[in-house]
Scaffold this motif. Sequence first.
Motif, PDB file in Angstrom:
ATOM      1  N   LEU A   1       5.974  -6.489 -25.514  1.00 28.75           N
ATOM      2  CA  LEU A   1       5.458  -5.571 -24.726  1.00 28.75           C
ATOM      3  C   LEU A   1       5.823  -3.987 -25.384  1.00 28.75           C
ATOM      4  CD1 LEU A   1       6.352  -6.377 -21.087  1.00 28.75           C
ATOM      5  CD2 LEU A   1       3.968  -6.730 -22.020  1.00 28.75           C
ATOM      6  N   ASP A   2       6.972  -4.001 -25.928  1.00 24.27           N
ATOM      7  CA  ASP A   2       7.221  -2.743 -26.574  1.00 24.27           C
ATOM      8  C   ASP A   2       6.481  -2.511 -27.812  1.00 24.27           C
ATOM      9  OD1 ASP A   2       9.164  -0.518 -26.711  1.00 24.27           O
ATOM     10  OD2 ASP A   2       9.690  -1.540 -28.612  1.00 24.27           O
ATOM     11  N   VAL A   3       5.779  -3.457 -28.676  1.00 25.69           N
ATOM     12  CA  VAL A   3       5.260  -3.356 -29.811  1.00 25.69           C
ATOM     13  C   VAL A   3       3.455  -3.214 -29.150  1.00 25.69           C
ATOM     14  CG1 VAL A   3       4.141  -4.550 -31.717  1.00 25.69           C
ATOM     15  CG2 VAL A   3       6.735  -4.522 -31.045  1.00 25.69           C
ATOM     16  N   LEU A   4       3.131  -4.182 -28.322  1.00 27.79           N
ATOM     17  CA  LEU A   4       1.794  -4.077 -28.031  1.00 27.79           C
ATOM     18  C   LEU A   4       1.219  -3.323 -26.949  1.00 27.79           C
ATOM     19  CD1 LEU A   4       1.254  -8.069 -28.569  1.00 27.79           C
ATOM     20  CD2 LEU A   4       0.559  -6.030 -29.993  1.00 27.79           C
ATOM     21  N   ALA A   5       2.266  -3.133 -26.090  1.00 26.70           N
ATOM     22  CA  ALA A   5       1.628  -2.497 -24.630  1.00 26.70           C
ATOM     23  C   ALA A   5       2.087  -1.055 -24.324  1.00 26.70           C
ATOM     24  CB  ALA A   5       2.156  -3.575 -23.562  1.00 26.70           C
ATOM     25  N   ARG A   6       2.830  -0.310 -25.230  1.00 29.95           N
ATOM     26  CA  ARG A   6       3.234   1.099 -25.089  1.00 29.95           C
ATOM     27  C   ARG A   6       1.967   2.053 -24.767  1.00 29.95           C
ATOM     28  NH1 ARG A   6       8.308   2.213 -27.040  1.00 29.95           N
ATOM     29  NH2 ARG A   6       7.883   4.278 -27.021  1.00 29.95           N
ATOM     30  N   ASN A   7       0.847   1.742 -24.834  1.00 28.83           N
ATOM     31  CA  ASN A   7      -0.144   2.724 -24.633  1.00 28.83           C
ATOM     32  C   ASN A   7      -1.229   1.809 -23.673  1.00 28.83           C
ATOM     33  OD1 ASN A   7       0.206   4.865 -26.173  1.00 28.83           O
ATOM     34  ND2 ASN A   7       0.191   3.524 -28.010  1.00 28.83           N
ATOM     35  N   GLY A   8      -0.694   0.905 -22.903  1.00 29.34           N
ATOM     36  CA  GLY A   8      -1.648   0.321 -21.677  1.00 29.34           C
ATOM     37  C   GLY A   8      -2.515  -0.386 -22.322  1.00 29.34           C
ATOM     38  N   ILE A   9      -3.577  -0.610 -21.558  1.00 27.90           N
ATOM     39  CA  ILE A   9      -4.423  -1.570 -21.849  1.00 27.90           C
ATOM     40  C   ILE A   9      -5.587  -1.099 -22.986  1.00 27.90           C
ATOM     41  CG2 ILE A   9      -6.242  -0.941 -20.160  1.00 27.90           C
ATOM     42  CD1 ILE A   9      -5.767  -4.558 -21.222  1.00 27.90           C
ATOM     43  N   VAL A  10      -5.576   0.146 -23.065  1.00 25.18           N
ATOM     44  CA  VAL A  10      -6.357   0.679 -24.148  1.00 25.18           C
ATOM     45  C   VAL A  10      -5.838   0.309 -25.632  1.00 25.18           C
ATOM     46  CG1 VAL A  10      -7.549   2.900 -25.258  1.00 25.18           C
ATOM     47  CG2 VAL A  10      -7.529   2.581 -22.885  1.00 25.18           C
ATOM     48  N   GLY A  11      -4.672   0.592 -25.559  1.00 22.14           N
ATOM     49  CA  GLY A  11      -3.718   0.169 -27.053  1.00 22.14           C
ATOM     50  C   GLY A  11      -3.819  -0.936 -27.065  1.00 22.14           C
ATOM     51  N   PHE A  12      -3.254  -1.914 -26.112  1.00 24.41           N
ATOM     52  CA  PHE A  12      -3.423  -3.365 -26.399  1.00 24.41           C
ATOM     53  C   PHE A  12      -4.488  -3.954 -26.884  1.00 24.41           C
ATOM     54  CE2 PHE A  12      -3.330  -7.501 -24.160  1.00 24.41           C
ATOM     55  CZ  PHE A  12      -2.553  -8.134 -24.979  1.00 24.41           C
ATOM     56  N   LYS A  13      -5.699  -3.560 -26.449  1.00 23.40           N
ATOM     57  CA  LYS A  13      -7.028  -4.073 -27.016  1.00 23.40           C
ATOM     58  C   LYS A  13      -7.241  -3.714 -28.464  1.00 23.40           C
ATOM     59  CE  LYS A  13      -9.359  -4.711 -22.617  1.00 23.40           C
ATOM     60  NZ  LYS A  13     -10.477  -4.535 -21.892  1.00 23.40           N
ATOM     61  N   GLN A  14      -6.638  -2.853 -29.045  1.00 22.40           N
ATOM     62  CA  GLN A  14      -6.695  -2.220 -30.230  1.00 22.40           C
ATOM     63  C   GLN A  14      -5.731  -3.108 -31.299  1.00 22.40           C
ATOM     64  OE1 GLN A  14      -9.204  -0.111 -31.336  1.00 22.40           O
ATOM     65  NE2 GLN A  14      -9.689  -0.244 -29.413  1.00 22.40           N
ATOM     66  N   ALA A  15      -4.976  -3.875 -30.625  1.00 21.30           N
ATOM     67  CA  ALA A  15      -4.053  -4.694 -31.508  1.00 21.30           C
ATOM     68  C   ALA A  15      -4.940  -5.511 -32.638  1.00 21.30           C
ATOM     69  CB  ALA A  15      -3.303  -5.799 -30.769  1.00 21.30           C
TER      70      ALA A  15
ATOM     71  N   GLU B   1       0.894  -1.286   0.299  1.00 23.34           N
ATOM     72  CA  GLU B   1      -0.016  -0.127  -0.128  1.00 23.34           C
ATOM     73  C   GLU B   1       0.979   1.297  -0.072  1.00 23.34           C
ATOM     74  OE1 GLU B   1      -3.674   2.163   2.516  1.00 23.34           O
ATOM     75  OE2 GLU B   1      -2.800   0.179   3.047  1.00 23.34           O
ATOM     76  N   GLY B   2       1.840   1.120   0.780  1.00 23.18           N
ATOM     77  CA  GLY B   2       2.961   2.316   0.832  1.00 23.18           C
ATOM     78  C   GLY B   2       3.709   2.762  -0.316  1.00 23.18           C
ATOM     79  N   ILE B   3       4.230   1.392  -0.969  1.00 26.99           N
ATOM     80  CA  ILE B   3       4.517   1.586  -2.486  1.00 26.99           C
ATOM     81  C   ILE B   3       3.480   2.127  -3.463  1.00 26.99           C
ATOM     82  CG2 ILE B   3       5.714   0.434  -4.197  1.00 26.99           C
ATOM     83  CD1 ILE B   3       6.958  -1.574  -2.141  1.00 26.99           C
ATOM     84  N   ALA B   4       2.325   1.622  -3.404  1.00 25.93           N
ATOM     85  CA  ALA B   4       1.393   2.020  -4.418  1.00 25.93           C
ATOM     86  C   ALA B   4       1.140   3.412  -4.390  1.00 25.93           C
ATOM     87  CB  ALA B   4       0.342   1.151  -4.306  1.00 25.93           C
ATOM     88  N   LEU B   5       0.881   4.139  -2.999  1.00 29.59           N
ATOM     89  CA  LEU B   5       0.719   5.593  -2.938  1.00 29.59           C
ATOM     90  C   LEU B   5       1.847   6.322  -3.758  1.00 29.59           C
ATOM     91  CD1 LEU B   5      -0.456   5.524   0.672  1.00 29.59           C
ATOM     92  CD2 LEU B   5      -1.811   5.952  -1.316  1.00 29.59           C
ATOM     93  N   ARG B   6       3.106   5.861  -3.838  1.00 29.17           N
ATOM     94  CA  ARG B   6       4.337   6.590  -4.302  1.00 29.17           C
ATOM     95  C   ARG B   6       4.311   6.418  -5.791  1.00 29.17           C
ATOM     96  NH1 ARG B   6       8.484   4.023  -0.782  1.00 29.17           N
ATOM     97  NH2 ARG B   6       9.854   5.096  -2.099  1.00 29.17           N
ATOM     98  N   LEU B   7       3.860   5.494  -6.435  1.00 33.64           N
ATOM     99  CA  LEU B   7       3.808   4.740  -7.678  1.00 33.64           C
ATOM    100  C   LEU B   7       3.074   5.541  -8.532  1.00 33.64           C
ATOM    101  CD1 LEU B   7       4.206   1.285  -7.873  1.00 33.64           C
ATOM    102  CD2 LEU B   7       5.956   3.024  -8.911  1.00 33.64           C
ATOM    103  N   SER B   8       3.507   6.322  -9.654  1.00 40.72           N
ATOM    104  CA  SER B   8       2.503   6.749 -10.779  1.00 40.72           C
ATOM    105  C   SER B   8       1.888   5.771 -11.559  1.00 40.72           C
ATOM    106  CB  SER B   8       3.395   7.885 -11.635  1.00 40.72           C
ATOM    107  OG  SER B   8       3.853   8.868 -11.042  1.00 40.72           O
ATOM    108  N   PRO B   9       0.785   5.739 -12.108  1.00 41.69           N
ATOM    109  CA  PRO B   9       0.238   4.745 -13.066  1.00 41.69           C
ATOM    110  C   PRO B   9       1.159   4.382 -14.132  1.00 41.69           C
ATOM    111  CG  PRO B   9      -1.401   6.358 -12.578  1.00 41.69           C
ATOM    112  CD  PRO B   9      -0.250   6.923 -12.000  1.00 41.69           C
ATOM    113  N   SER B  10       1.493   3.173 -14.391  1.00 45.14           N
ATOM    114  CA  SER B  10       2.117   2.624 -15.478  1.00 45.14           C
ATOM    115  C   SER B  10       1.568   2.212 -16.636  1.00 45.14           C
ATOM    116  CB  SER B  10       3.290   1.704 -14.862  1.00 45.14           C
ATOM    117  OG  SER B  10       2.769   0.243 -14.478  1.00 45.14           O
ATOM    118  N   LYS B  11       2.195   1.685 -17.573  1.00 44.86           N
ATOM    119  CA  LYS B  11       1.391   1.186 -19.054  1.00 44.86           C
ATOM    120  C   LYS B  11       1.421  -0.391 -18.797  1.00 44.86           C
ATOM    121  CE  LYS B  11       0.660   5.013 -21.039  1.00 44.86           C
ATOM    122  NZ  LYS B  11      -0.686   5.513 -21.081  1.00 44.86           N
TER     123      LYS B  11
END
Length: 282
Positions: A267-281, A134-144
């Motif tokens: 991951l570099d090809v399919l997930a650079r834009n997170g789940i929204v981009g991945f579902k458009q593959a 929980e403490g780590i998550a509070l310090r982390l910005s959202p990732s792709k």
Amino acid sequence: MPRKQVRTHVPSIVGMGLVALDVVISDKKADSQFTYAGGTCGNVLMALTYLGWKAYPISRLGQDKAAERVISDLHQWKISTEFISKRVDGSTPVIIQRIRHLANGIPHHSFSWRCPSCGAHLPSYKPILASMVEGIALRLSPSKVFFFDRVSRGTLLMAHLSRKRGAVVMFEPASIGDPGLFREAWSVAHIVKYAHERLSALSEMEIPDSIRDSVLLEIETCGSEGLRFRSTLPHAKSDGWVSASAFRAPYLKDAAGAGDWCTAGILDVLARNGIVGFKQAS
């Protein structure tokens, strides 16, 4: 190594799992040992950093020279070590990697968790405690992307949180371990990738179809034979398994880490834009 591409968009990845010290011994330089940051999670994050990503490993290492060497090598690759702790109750995994050359000149690698001098067991992996997440998550910005290769309650908490934040969650197991935690890890992941030689028992394990089919992309690597995959992506749904042959390397120095580079490429090809981009593959 070819020159890396320069891109303006800088995606980020958070990784939890095996970050280790690799001790590399080659039969061509038997009197020399080389040490590097490694482990599946460590390798994937370093490869993606080379490809232009920002990487944030989360790890509980020990208070020892091995941890200092791992952190020093990660710094060289411009990888954030903000979420790597050195604790008395932690552990810095150490892996001995031997590179030998067969009679035909082809290099062959093997791994060991024992000291090459005395045979004693080397330090192994310890997961992040659930109470620390929980403490780590509070310090982390959202990732792709959130990547993990070891299963624990703390890791699964972070996987669920990352998924809610829009990250592509990738699970790359080396073994089944606890069946209940393994099924939960499978259910939270968008991508599952595993090696046939390591998870041959997977086909015998009872994973309900509702869980197995929830994964958008399942990949099984088959060594020199290439890989096969099946997909339930909206724009790339496959009719069962699809096989893909391996690329032939013009010069083979060492095949160790090939699977980690395969993961990084996916991951570099399919997930650079997170789940929204991945579902458009396509």
